[in-house]
Structures are given as structure tokens and as C-alpha cells.
Design an enzyme around this catalytic site. Structure first.
Site, PDB file in Angstrom:
ATOM      1  N   CYS A 193      18.868  49.892  -3.380  1.00 36.03           N
ATOM      2  CA  CYS A 193      19.057  50.081  -4.821  1.00 36.03           C
ATOM      3  C   CYS A 193      19.831  48.892  -5.369  1.00 36.03           C
ATOM      4  CB  CYS A 193      19.799  51.380  -5.120  1.00 36.03           C
ATOM      5  SG  CYS A 193      19.457  51.967  -6.807  1.00 36.03           S
TER       6      CYS A 193
ATOM      7  N   CYS B 137      22.271  49.244  -7.837  1.00 36.83           N
ATOM      8  CA  CYS B 137      23.455  49.610  -8.627  1.00 36.83           C
ATOM      9  C   CYS B 137      24.781  49.122  -8.060  1.00 36.83           C
ATOM     10  CB  CYS B 137      23.483  51.108  -8.922  1.00 36.83           C
ATOM     11  SG  CYS B 137      23.175  52.169  -7.521  1.00 36.83           S
TER      12      CYS B 137
ATOM     13  N   CYS C 144      20.651  50.680 -11.804  1.00 38.49           N
ATOM     14  CA  CYS C 144      19.914  50.528 -10.547  1.00 38.49           C
ATOM     15  C   CYS C 144      18.941  49.353 -10.536  1.00 38.49           C
ATOM     16  CB  CYS C 144      19.166  51.823 -10.241  1.00 38.49           C
ATOM     17  SG  CYS C 144      20.289  53.224 -10.032  1.00 38.49           S
TER      18      CYS C 144
ATOM     19  N   LYS D  80      16.139  63.346  -6.580  1.00 40.77           N
ATOM     20  CA  LYS D  80      17.535  62.947  -6.774  1.00 40.77           C
ATOM     21  C   LYS D  80      17.919  63.315  -8.203  1.00 40.77           C
ATOM     22  CE  LYS D  80      20.591  58.894  -6.536  1.00 40.77           C
ATOM     23  NZ  LYS D  80      20.642  57.455  -6.186  1.00 40.77           N
TER      24      LYS D  80
ATOM     25  N   ARG E 181      32.965  55.746  -8.358  1.00 43.32           N
ATOM     26  CA  ARG E 181      34.301  55.315  -8.761  1.00 43.32           C
ATOM     27  C   ARG E 181      35.009  54.591  -7.611  1.00 43.32           C
ATOM     28  NH1 ARG E 181      37.627  57.913 -12.770  1.00 43.32           N
ATOM     29  NH2 ARG E 181      36.120  59.602 -12.858  1.00 43.32           N
TER      30      ARG E 181
ATOM     31  N   GLU F  16       7.840  65.484  -7.932  1.00 47.61           N
ATOM     32  CA  GLU F  16       8.416  64.212  -7.471  1.00 47.61           C
ATOM     33  C   GLU F  16       8.196  64.023  -5.961  1.00 47.61           C
ATOM     34  OE1 GLU F  16       9.749  61.596  -8.588  1.00 47.61           O
ATOM     35  OE2 GLU F  16      10.571  61.919 -10.583  1.00 47.61           O
TER      36      GLU F  16
ATOM     37  N   LYS G 148      18.876  65.469  -3.176  1.00 45.13           N
ATOM     38  CA  LYS G 148      20.251  65.016  -3.407  1.00 45.13           C
ATOM     39  C   LYS G 148      20.689  65.464  -4.787  1.00 45.13           C
ATOM     40  CE  LYS G 148      23.054  60.828  -3.700  1.00 45.13           C
ATOM     41  NZ  LYS G 148      23.097  59.378  -3.760  1.00 45.13           N
TER      42      LYS G 148
ATOM     43  N   SER H  59      29.422  62.891  -2.335  1.00 44.91           N
ATOM     44  CA  SER H  59      30.878  62.697  -2.390  1.00 44.91           C
ATOM     45  C   SER H  59      31.594  63.820  -3.142  1.00 44.91           C
ATOM     46  CB  SER H  59      31.194  61.342  -3.019  1.00 44.91           C
ATOM     47  OG  SER H  59      30.661  61.268  -4.331  1.00 44.91           O
TER      48      SER H  59
ATOM     49  N   TYR I 198      29.589  62.817   4.618  1.00 46.58           N
ATOM     50  CA  TYR I 198      30.864  62.157   4.914  1.00 46.58           C
ATOM     51  C   TYR I 198      31.673  62.951   5.926  1.00 46.58           C
ATOM     52  CZ  TYR I 198      29.256  59.736   0.816  1.00 46.58           C
ATOM     53  OH  TYR I 198      28.469  59.025  -0.047  1.00 46.58           O
TER      54      TYR I 198
HETATM   55 ZN   LIG Z   1      21.073  53.036  -7.855  1.00 48.12          ZN
END
Ligand SMILES: [Zn+2]
Length: 346
Positions: A120, A122, A130, A195, A206, A234, A249, A275, A314
Site C-alpha cells: 500500500c 499510505c 493509499c 476491509k 497514529r 468484494e 478486516k 490495533s 499483535y
Molecule cells: Zn493504505
């Protein structure tokens, strides 16, 4: 008289009986650990909202990946932070970029580890978007070319699987064509297929990748949380375009989508336990309201029950540690041999 013949509690009498009839199991091999490569040497900085996860320079990232592999984790999902961002996201596809160097180092140090690379723009654009913008709108087809360049640079570095994350129309087909044309027809694609535009990504942008949006939002390309049928459309498109693994996601608020996706497509299915989900559980545990390990294992087990084959999380290292040590939290979700081992060792 008065007593039922069926007493479901008979098979819940102890941990081994429960394990014997457990319908889904959690094991370290189902977990994918996200890793964040940063420039520099000797860098290992904890990512504040994701305790236990780090910004790692390539040398330290290799150590972290080896440690994960020792715990039974077979795959990592690699993100990178550039030296500098620009409008063209040029470090995203640089042969000497952070991710590309990390891939080479990982494949040298741990050849059997499956290295999946996030594709991506971003983390690399000054806007935090993105791809490329025109009048504030994310341009689809011009941004596809960026994704192709990024994916090819990952493939050339030795990536085992690319994971396009931008939710652009046609991104799987674009990558498949580009990879096939350059001799990478064997390289699988894990598609961020459904997504959703989610507040739950907030700690990631962040703190983990420092890629907060300069303006606007991602609702023109990521999905509306109210939609389920659209997620199936999708996923169907991504399967048609050549996706090998499809992903939903985030995970926890979207387990209905996970269950539907598994039922309707029967494809290898990944979820991204993002996250914000980590933060919610971790913060509640810090307040003393929840047991961190117990809620983590329950959440991961429920993702598997919903239909996820693979869980990007994570929590991967902590969960793998518990599964290995056979603690109570682990024996509630572990395969029968592990649960029995845990009982015997007590
Ligand atoms: Zn992205």
C-alpha cells in the site's frame, strides 16, 4: 423420569474431555505476526499503544522474527516506515527501501519463515492516503500502477506473498498481471478483500506507522461497516481476479462477515485482529477489569470458530507463548494433545 437422556455437561467434566470434543483449535501455526521495519541500526522501540510490539531496524527485526519462529509462528506480515515520505510514495518501491531490505535479511536468516509484505502507499505518501489523489479523491487506476510497482519490488526482494491493502477496484488483477509478466506467477496474493473503514485502525496509523491522514478519510474506498452483502461481492471479485487467500478486516466486530465468507467461498481465509481490538483488550486489562491472557485467547479462538484459518494479530507471540507453556488460558483453546500435556504437567 424427569431427567433428560442428553446431558451436555458430561463432556465438560474436565479439560481433557473438553479438549477431546473441541470443534476448533488454536495453535501458533495459525497466527501471523505483524512486524514494523524502520530505518537505522540497533533500533527496538516499543509501539506505545501496542505493548509487546516494536519498531525494529532490520537487524533487530530479524531477531524478533527468529524468536517468533521459535514459538511456532510460521509467518509474518511486514510493514515499513520510510526515511522520508513524498507525494509519489517513492520509497515504497525502492530496491533499497526499508521493507525490501528487511525481506532480504529475513529470507537469509530464516529461509523457512513465510514473509508476507503489505502492499500500500499510505505509509509512504505525505498525504497518508493509499495512493494518488486528484481533487481530494483517491484515483483508482493511477494508484493501481503504484501498487504494481510496490508489489514487484517486494517480489524482487524475495517476498513469499504480497498483500494489497488499498481497497482499490481491480487491485488483485493488476497485481496478478504485473507479477505474472515479470516471472512471479508462483507468488501468492493475500487480498485485503473486505476491509472496512474503521476507527479500530486508529492506534496503527497514529503510532505504528505514523501515517495519519493529512485530510479526508478512507470511506471512498474502504467499506461501510453497515454492509454485509457488499463484502461478499468484494470477496467474489477478488477471487475472480486471482486472490489466493482472502481477508476480512477488522476481526471482532465483523465475525458474521468471516462466517459468511467461509461458508460462501470456502477459500483460505484470514482475519486481521487490528490495533484497536488489541488496545481495547489491553486497556481493559490495565484497568483490572479483564484478565488479558484469558480474553485474548477467547477472542482468538472465536475468530477460528467463525471460520478464520489464519489470524493476523499483535497478540501472536504472547498467544504462542501461552500455547507452548500450556497455561489454563491456553488449555481452554488448545488441541487435545496440548491440553492433556498441560493437565499432566500440573
Ligand atoms: Zn493504505
Amino acid at each position: 423420569m424427569g431427567f433428560p437422556l442428553q446431558r451436555p455437561r458430561r463432556l465438560r467434566r474436565n479439560a481433557v474431555l473438553r479438549a477431546l470434543v473441541r470443534e476448533t483449535e488454536l495453535s501458533a501455526g495459525r497466527l501471523i505476526l505483524p512486524l514494523f521495519a524502520v530505518p537505522g541500526h540497533g533500533v527496538k522501540r516499543e509501539i506505545e499503544p501496542l505493548p509487546g510490539n516494536y519498531h525494529l531496524s532490520v537487524d533487530r527485526l530479524v531477531e524478533e522474527a527468529r524468536a517468533a519462529q521459535d514459538l511456532g509462528i510460521h509467518a509474518v506480515l511486514l510493514f515499513g516506515l520510510p526515511e522520508a515520505k513524498d507525494e509519489l510514495a517513492s520509497e515504497a518501491y525502492a530496491a533499497g527501501g526499508t521493507v525490501q531490505r528487511a525481506v532480504r535479511a529475513l529470507k537469509r536468516a530464516a529461509p523457512s519463515l513465510v514473509v508476507i509484505t503489505d502492499v500500500c502507499g499510505c505509509e509512504y505518501t505525505t498525504s497518508g492516503h493509499c495512493g494518488f489523489l486528484r481533487d481530494g479523491y483517491l484515483e483508482n487506476d493511477a494508484s493501481l500502477e503504484l501498487l504494481q510497482r510496490i508489489a514487484l519490488s517486494h517480489a524482487e526482494a524475495g517476498s513469499d506473498m504480497v498483500a494489497p491493502a488499498a481497497m482499490l477496484d481491480g487491485q488483485i488483477q493488476a497485481l496478478r498481471h504485473a507479477l505474472d509478466a515479470q516471472g512471479f506467477s508462483h507468488l501468492p496474493i493475500m487480498a485485503y478483500a473486505a476491509k472496512y473503514a474503521s476507527e479500530l485502525y486508529n492506534p496503527f496509523f497514529r503510532a505504528a506507522t505514523n501515517s495519519q491522514l493529512a485530510f479526508g478519510d478512507k470511506r471512498t474506498h474502504q467499506m461501510d461497516c453497515a454492509n454485509g452483502d457488499e463484502a461478499m461481492r468484494e470477496i467474489a471479485l477478488d477471487v475472480e481476479e486471482g486472490a489466493d487467500i482472502v481477508m476480512v478486516k477488522p476481526a471482532l466486530f465483523y465475525l458474521d462477515i468471516v462466517a459468511r465468507a467461509k461458508r460462501e467461498f470456502g477459500m483460505p481465509l484470514a482475519v486481521y485482529n487490528v490495533s484497536g481490538e488489541y488496545t481495547m483488550m489491553d486497556a481493559a486489562a490495565r484497568l483490572g477489569r479483564l484478565d488479558r491472557d484469558a480474553v485474548m485467547m477467547e477472542a482468538l479462538a472465536c475468530m477460528r470458530r467463525a471460520g478464520a484459518d489464519l489470524i493476523i494479530t499483535y497478540f501472536a507471540k504472547r498467544a504462542a507463548e501461552l500455547l507452548r507453556s500450556g497455561t489454563a488460558a491456553a488449555s481452554a483453546v488448545a488441541p487435545p494433545d496440548m491440553a492433556a500435556g498441560a493437565l499432566r504437567s500440573r
